[in-house]
Design an enzyme around this catalytic site. Structure first.
Site, PDB file in Angstrom:
ATOM      1  N   ASP A   1     -16.069  45.043 -15.212  1.00 10.67           N
ATOM      2  CA  ASP A   1     -15.761  46.413 -14.845  1.00 10.67           C
ATOM      3  C   ASP A   1     -16.169  47.321 -16.005  1.00 10.67           C
ATOM      4  OD1 ASP A   1     -14.845  48.585 -13.497  1.00 10.67           O
ATOM      5  OD2 ASP A   1     -12.728  48.228 -13.896  1.00 10.67           O
TER       6      ASP A   1
ATOM      7  N   LYS B   1      -8.248  64.212  -3.726  1.00  8.91           N
ATOM      8  CA  LYS B   1      -9.236  64.004  -4.798  1.00  8.91           C
ATOM      9  C   LYS B   1      -9.826  62.615  -4.630  1.00  8.91           C
ATOM     10  CE  LYS B   1      -6.662  61.917  -8.649  1.00  8.91           C
ATOM     11  NZ  LYS B   1      -5.329  61.697  -8.111  1.00  8.91           N
TER      12      LYS B   1
ATOM     13  N   ARG C   1     -20.193  52.299  -7.215  1.00 15.86           N
ATOM     14  CA  ARG C   1     -19.329  52.464  -6.040  1.00 15.86           C
ATOM     15  C   ARG C   1     -18.929  51.100  -5.484  1.00 15.86           C
ATOM     16  NH1 ARG C   1     -17.697  57.174  -7.437  1.00 15.86           N
ATOM     17  NH2 ARG C   1     -18.848  59.002  -6.687  1.00 15.86           N
TER      18      ARG C   1
ATOM     19  N   ASP D   1      -8.711  43.850 -12.248  1.00 19.13           N
ATOM     20  CA  ASP D   1      -7.369  44.293 -12.618  1.00 19.13           C
ATOM     21  C   ASP D   1      -6.499  44.637 -11.407  1.00 19.13           C
ATOM     22  OD1 ASP D   1      -8.644  46.571 -11.803  1.00 19.13           O
ATOM     23  OD2 ASP D   1      -8.596  47.569 -13.755  1.00 19.13           O
TER      24      ASP D   1
ATOM     25  N   ASN E   1      -6.750  44.009  -5.104  1.00 23.91           N
ATOM     26  CA  ASN E   1      -7.907  43.653  -4.291  1.00 23.91           C
ATOM     27  C   ASN E   1      -8.912  42.793  -5.054  1.00 23.91           C
ATOM     28  OD1 ASN E   1      -6.932  45.084  -2.111  1.00 23.91           O
ATOM     29  ND2 ASN E   1      -7.951  46.981  -2.706  1.00 23.91           N
TER      30      ASN E   1
END
Length: 1137
Positions: free
Chosen positions: A383, A565, A733, A758, A761
């Site tokens: 990540d 947002k 994305r 983390d 999912n």
């Protein structure tokens, strides 16, 4: 003071679910706004035991002891001991009994210690709790939670104790393990709990079951959705799950082991019984439990046990199965010779040391198999946020349509809204595309250190177009949703013991950055809610749609306002208009292109770009709960008005660039899998060296494939993915399912990957990856439970440090396994050849006595093997390809080396024995020399045999000890282990580097002399006598052995044996294009670094580089200046291209 061992009664005058939140807080002495104070925590720790269930997860010493006794190597020794006593050889039997006791004791205590260490390490990665203490959010182990603690719960968390909920936003908990309820239970905060089947309010605990106490969250249950806060009411054995644990003990059985013929058929008792027996035997023998390496070594042990029996049969066969006491003793000797008695103990100690080193490098090992797997990793899927970058986010730019750009200057503290200034400039003129030159210009800013950037900003003057920002209706319309559609808190307060107020923040870094920006204009969430803004509903962030929404009631107009947002593309598709007030207009395709161009401009500067939107709900929003609210999400998130874009900057970690370069040198490819916009991900990837600044230097087909959006990647079939010249290095994305597809694609190419994660999912990808790595700080408990490794600092360079340590440990296991088994091969060759040495009574005379073999295996070999297990990493450990997962420890090279070196040992020792017996003493083998020292007559005298045996013993001992130094490197010469060294003869420096190994060899070599000369010990125990001129043969054999080993290593290096196949396999797995990561982004910065190096002289010496590597958790030698300069030149060449 020691914590009490019994649980003090906890709680209130009535069960907390019957009381109001205020009553619970008052009776437990806590504050729901600030939590417990440090003084209260200290007092409660003395009053209450740890928040743990008793009797769970303990180490069973008797199981470890049984495992040690059932070891195949111990069984061989037990068999040999029984035979020794059976033939009345009490000295040998007694020594064998002592060896068995010593081996079992060492193995037992070391494994017991290892299990304890594993338990303590698992505790570090066990479910943690986010608590509020002294007004600060702290993450602590669940065991440290105390009654009265304020617990913060979010999706994926494991509830650490029984909690009275006082804040719940769509909070749902999975209580299936506790109540059997299949559906998650929605939590509420009211205490008006009614008796099931009645309209009456409950007044006593017994009137309502635990499944109907909707304002309570229970220990060990999992938050499946939403967020909330609560007061801890019960811990440890006083929790509901603790009460169950105190009254029941649940045992689980593997599938297919049932013997119930009524349920599974008449043959089930036979099948189930057979499988249970198989499980018991496999577990007893260590063949079905343990790590892959442990199981492989257990299988090796039983293979050697079978070989020992076969050798015994050969001994009996040579003696025509006339099994006399002498023949039985010889069979014992061959059986002992083939077993590396200390192998398991050495392996256990090496793994304990490896776990300890990993812990110091901020890496917690939850599964021992991960230690073995780390060295073979070929790809890392990481990540971006918080791992490759600092995770300290600051809002840098805000774009409001037709208003302008707001810029935050002089701010480096992500928590302080008073630091720096905000200026407003005009909206720049942008086209939908951006040329390469501007892209390069933006990239140049990344090479400027953060401190220098802040200083430059302070020194610069405002341009004519810029002015200090003022609060306007348009800006206010942006600040309100920014503050309210946000779960973070930003408070200025004093903590206990501090006189000065400090800014305290809680929440995710992105939301903290947004909240801090709102606080710059005094539009914080707390102030707005105090002014009357009331939250009605929340639609939590969903990684699949990448947005979050809230519904608030406006205190002035009483309208229900929807604020959203999230990712710009996802929000833009939901917007029907743009701008606020007089600037509002209908969203058109042209306007969408303009928004996208503005987003690309911000993203190209390495900023994470979010969109903020709003709308007014028609009428009153229905105040509903749980799934009913979720069903409205589609209706809520439509016809929105885009208010603006916000750019948040998260700078790369300083150490990330070096770590990626090190991965590239180690043959490891790094992939960035992020939820950010492609332009943001690309900018950061270029900065840290994952991809080159100028993609045109790559072949067009590679350039097109290394950067992809997850939607494009997911749209490809497996066959299309397999046809890509290179798998994507940047996936933007990225959704959780994309990670799983990436794992599958890597695995189809024969690659071995590590995957970071983390969130909840991420659990499927973490569990399916070869090595799942969870984040210890930002990771959810579900993610930690699915991973084999947990990083306690969430840094990418900790992964690299773990791989480096994994490689070091793998190398060392190979070295000591080869050392132990090569000596066994040498002994077996000597003893089998010795069957041909028959005395006048036609009895085979063994060249080594059983106790000599035991001495060599237990004393001579063990300590050097321990030393090899502690070898530091070689200087090139991260400059070579990952090892082959196909072969594991027993690679073709290791097997061939073991046979070659064993053959050398056995041949040298055998020739020495032959020279003494047949060259000096005319082939006199005496009479009964396997049992006694006969000196009656010239022909029956055992002096020749005893002298030859002493020489063979001393020689083999020295050969094994010198081999330990030779095995410090499998391919390099013992006299130049580090090819980069400038020393003319670095032998003594290299061998002294590992002091344990050095002294093990020296002391082992010296110990030969007392073993040979001490009267009684030599003739009665070892069956040899003192020697004189024979020492020359032993010394000469050592020289011949070293020459033979060096010659074999030279042949391997000259011919490339055992290397070319692995490199070809790596080339096949890695694709046709070797992408040199870690150097592209360093081309400019390295040049300036080298210039500064020359200016500073000795200040930036090799030692300082070593210090930096040591900070990353390295065990091995620091990279040499030569190794650092070479990649720099490569980087410059790429840059010039």
């Amino acid at each position: 003071m020691m914590a009490p061992t019994t649980q003090t009664p906890q709680g209130t005058d009535r069960h907390p679910f019957l009381l109001s939140v205020e009553d619970v807080a008052r009776q437990l002495g806590t504050n729901i706004e600030t939590g417990l104070s440090a003084r209260q925590v200290a007092e409660l720790r003395n009053e209450f035991p740890p928040n743990e269930l008793e009797g769970g997860g303990g180490v069973s010493w008797y199981k470890i002891l049984l495992k040690q006794i059932s070891n195949a190597m111990i069984l061989v020794l037990v068999f040999a001991m029984a035979l020794s006593f059976g033939v009345n050889d009490y000295i040998e039997g007694g020594v064998l009994a002592a060896v068995i006791f010593l081996n079992v004791s060492i193995g037992f205590f070391q494994e017991f210690k290892a299990e304890k260490k594993m338990d303590s390490l698992r505790a570090l990665s066990s479910p943690s709790a986010s608590v509020l203490r002294d007004g600060k959010n702290e993450v602590i182990p669940s065991a440290e939670v105390l009654p009265g603690d304020i617990i913060i719960l979010k999706t994926g968390d494991t509830v650490p104790a029984d909690v009275r909920v006082f804040e719940a936003m769509n909070l749902n908990c999975d209580e299936k393990s506790l109540t059997g309820e299949a559906e998650p239970v929605e939590k509420r905060i009211a205490h008006d709990v009614r008796i099931p089947g009645s309209d009456n309010l409950a007044t006593e605990e017994g009137e309502v079951g635990i499944g109907d106490r909707f304002n309570m969250a229970y220990s060990t249950t999992t938050v499946t959705k939403g967020r909330g806060r609560g007061i801890v009411t019960f811990t440890g054995m006083q929790t509901e799950v603790g009460k169950i644990a105190a009254s029941t003990t649940k045992k689980t059985r593997k599938a297919g082991r049932s013997m119930n013929y009524k349920k599974y058929g008449k043959t089930q008792p036979v099948k189930g019984g057979a499988r249970r027996v198989y499980d018991f035997i496999g577990k007893f023998l260590g063949l079905t439990e343990g790590t892959p390496l442990q199981r492989k070594l257990s299988a090796l042990a039983y293979l050697l046990f079978g070989c020992a029996i076969l050798l015994a049969i050969i001994v009996f066969g040579v003696n025509r199965f006339n099994v006399t006491d002498e023949v039985a003793v010889y069979a014992i000797s061959t059986g002992i010779a083939i077993i590396p008695e200390s192998l398991i103990a050495v392996l256990t100690i090496t793994m304990v040391v490896g776990m300890t080193v990993m812990r110091k490098a901020n890496v917690v090992i939850r599964d021992l198999s991960a230690l073995e797997a780390l060295g073979g990793i070929t790809n890392i899927c990481s990540d971006k946020t918080g791992t490759l970058t600092q995770g300290a986010m600051i809002v840098k730019k805000v774009w409001l349509p037709k208003v302008g750009i707001y810029t935050v200057n002089h701010s480096t503290d992500p928590s302080n809204p008073t630091q720096g200034t905000v200026t407003k400039g005009p909206e720049p003129f942008l086209t939908s595309t951006t040329d390469e030159k501007n892209d390069d210009d933006r990239q140049l800013t990344f090479d400027i250190p953060l401190a220098k950037l802040a200083k430059d900003q302070q020194n610069r003057n405002l341009s004519e177009d810029e002015k200090v920002a003022e609060l306007t209706p348009q800006l206010e319309a942006f600040l309100v949703p920014t503050a309210l559609c946000n779960l973070a808190t930003v408070l200025l307060e004093k903590t206990e013991g501090d006189r000065k107020e400090k800014w305290q923040t809680t929440g995710e870094p992105t939301e903290i950055a947004l909240q801090v920006f709102a606080r710059r204009f005094d539009f914080g969430k707390k102030r707005l809610e105090a002014d009357g803004w009331k939250q009605i509903a929340e639609f939590q962030f969903d990684s699949s749609i990448k947005r979050m929404s809230v519904v608030y009631r406006d205190p002035e107009t009483n309208d229900s306002m929807i604020y959203t947002k999230g990712a710009v593309e996802r929000i833009l598709d939901l917007c029907s208009s743009i701008g606020t007030g007089s600037n509002n207009e209908t969203m058109t395709d042209k306007m969408k292109e303009h928004v996208i161009a503005q987003m690309d401009e911000l993203a190209g500067q390495g900023q994470r770009v979010l969109a903020v939107a709003s709308r007014t709900w028609d009428g009153d929003f229905p105040e509903q709960h749980g799934s009913n609210v979720d069903s409205l999400r589609t209706e809520v998130e439509q016809e929105l008005t885009l208010i603006g874009l916000v750019g948040i900057y998260d700078p790369p970690r300083d150490e990330t660039k070096d770590a990626i370069r090190e991965c590239s040198e180690a043959g490891i490819k790094v992939h960035m899998l992020t939820g950010d916009h492609p332009a943001t991900a690309t900018a950061i990837a270029k900065e840290i060296g994952i991809i080159p600044h100028n993609l045109s230097i790559l072949p067009p087909e590679v350039s097109a494939s290394i950067i992809q959006k997850a939607t494009d990647f997911d749209a490809l079939t497996d066959a299309q993915i397999d046809d890509l010249p290179s798998l994507p290095l940047v996936l933007a994305r990225c959704a959780p399912d994309t990670k799983t597809r990436m794992i599958q694609a890597l695995r189809r190419r024969g690659l071995y990957m590590a995957m970071t994660g983390d969130g909840v999912n991420d659990a499927p990808s973490l569990s399916s990856a070869d090595v799942g790595i969870a984040m210890g700080l930002a990771g959810s408990d579900v993610a930690k439970g699915a991973a084999k490794i947990v990083l306690t600092d969430d840094k990418f360079n900790s992964i690299v440090a773990a791989i480096r340590e994994g490689r070091r440990m793998f190398d060392n296991i190979q070295k000591f396994v080869m050392h132990l088994l090569a000596s066994n091969v040498g002994e077996v060759i000597l003893l089998i050849a010795g069957l041909g040495f028959q005395d006048e009574s036609n009895q085979s005379v063994f060249p080594l006595s059983p106790l000599q073999i035991l001495w060599i295996n237990m004393i001579t070999s063990s300590f050097p093997a321990f030393g090899l297990g502690r070898e530091p990493a070689s200087s090139d450990i991260m400059r070579r390809k990952p090892h082959s997962i196909k072969y594991g420890v027993f690679t073709p090279q290791i097997i061939v080396d073991m046979l070659v070196y064993g053959l050398l040992m056995g041949t040298c020792t055998l020739l020495t024995f032959v020279i003494i017996i047949y060259g000096v003493y005319d082939g006199r083998l005496g009479s009964d020399c396997n049992r006694n020292y006969q000196t009656d007559t010239y022909l029956s005298s055992c002096e020749p045999v005893f002298r030859a045996r002493a020489t063979a013993f001393a020689e083999l001992t020295w050969l094994i000890l010198v081999a330990a130094w030779e095995f410090k490197s499998i391919r390099r010469s013992m006299f130049r282990l580090d090819p980069a060294t400038q020393s003319r003869f670095p032998f003594f420096k290299d061998v002294y580097e590992n002091r344990f190994l050095f002294w093990a060899v020296v002391i082992g070599a010296v110990s030969v002399f007392p073993a040979v000369y001490i009267p009684g010990l030599n003739t009665k125990v070892f069956k040899h006598v003192g020697i004189t001129w024979e020492w020359g043969l032993a010394f000469g054999a050592v020289i011949v052995f070293v020459l033979g080993v060096e010659a074999w290593k030279t042949v391997k290096r000259a011919t490339g044996w055992f290397i070319s196949e692995e490199e070809n396999e790596e080339e096949r797995r890695g694709g046709r294009f070797g992408l040199r990561q870690g150097f592209w982004g360093r081309a400019r910065s390295r040049a300036s670094s080298i210039r500064s190096l020359s200016r500073k002289g000795t200040e930036m010496s090799e030692g300082s580089i070593g210090d930096k590597v040591a900070e990353m958790g390295a065990l091995g030698a620091a990279p040499t200046t030569r190794s650092l300069l070479t990649p720099q030149r490569e980087g410059e060449q790429v840059s010039e291209l």
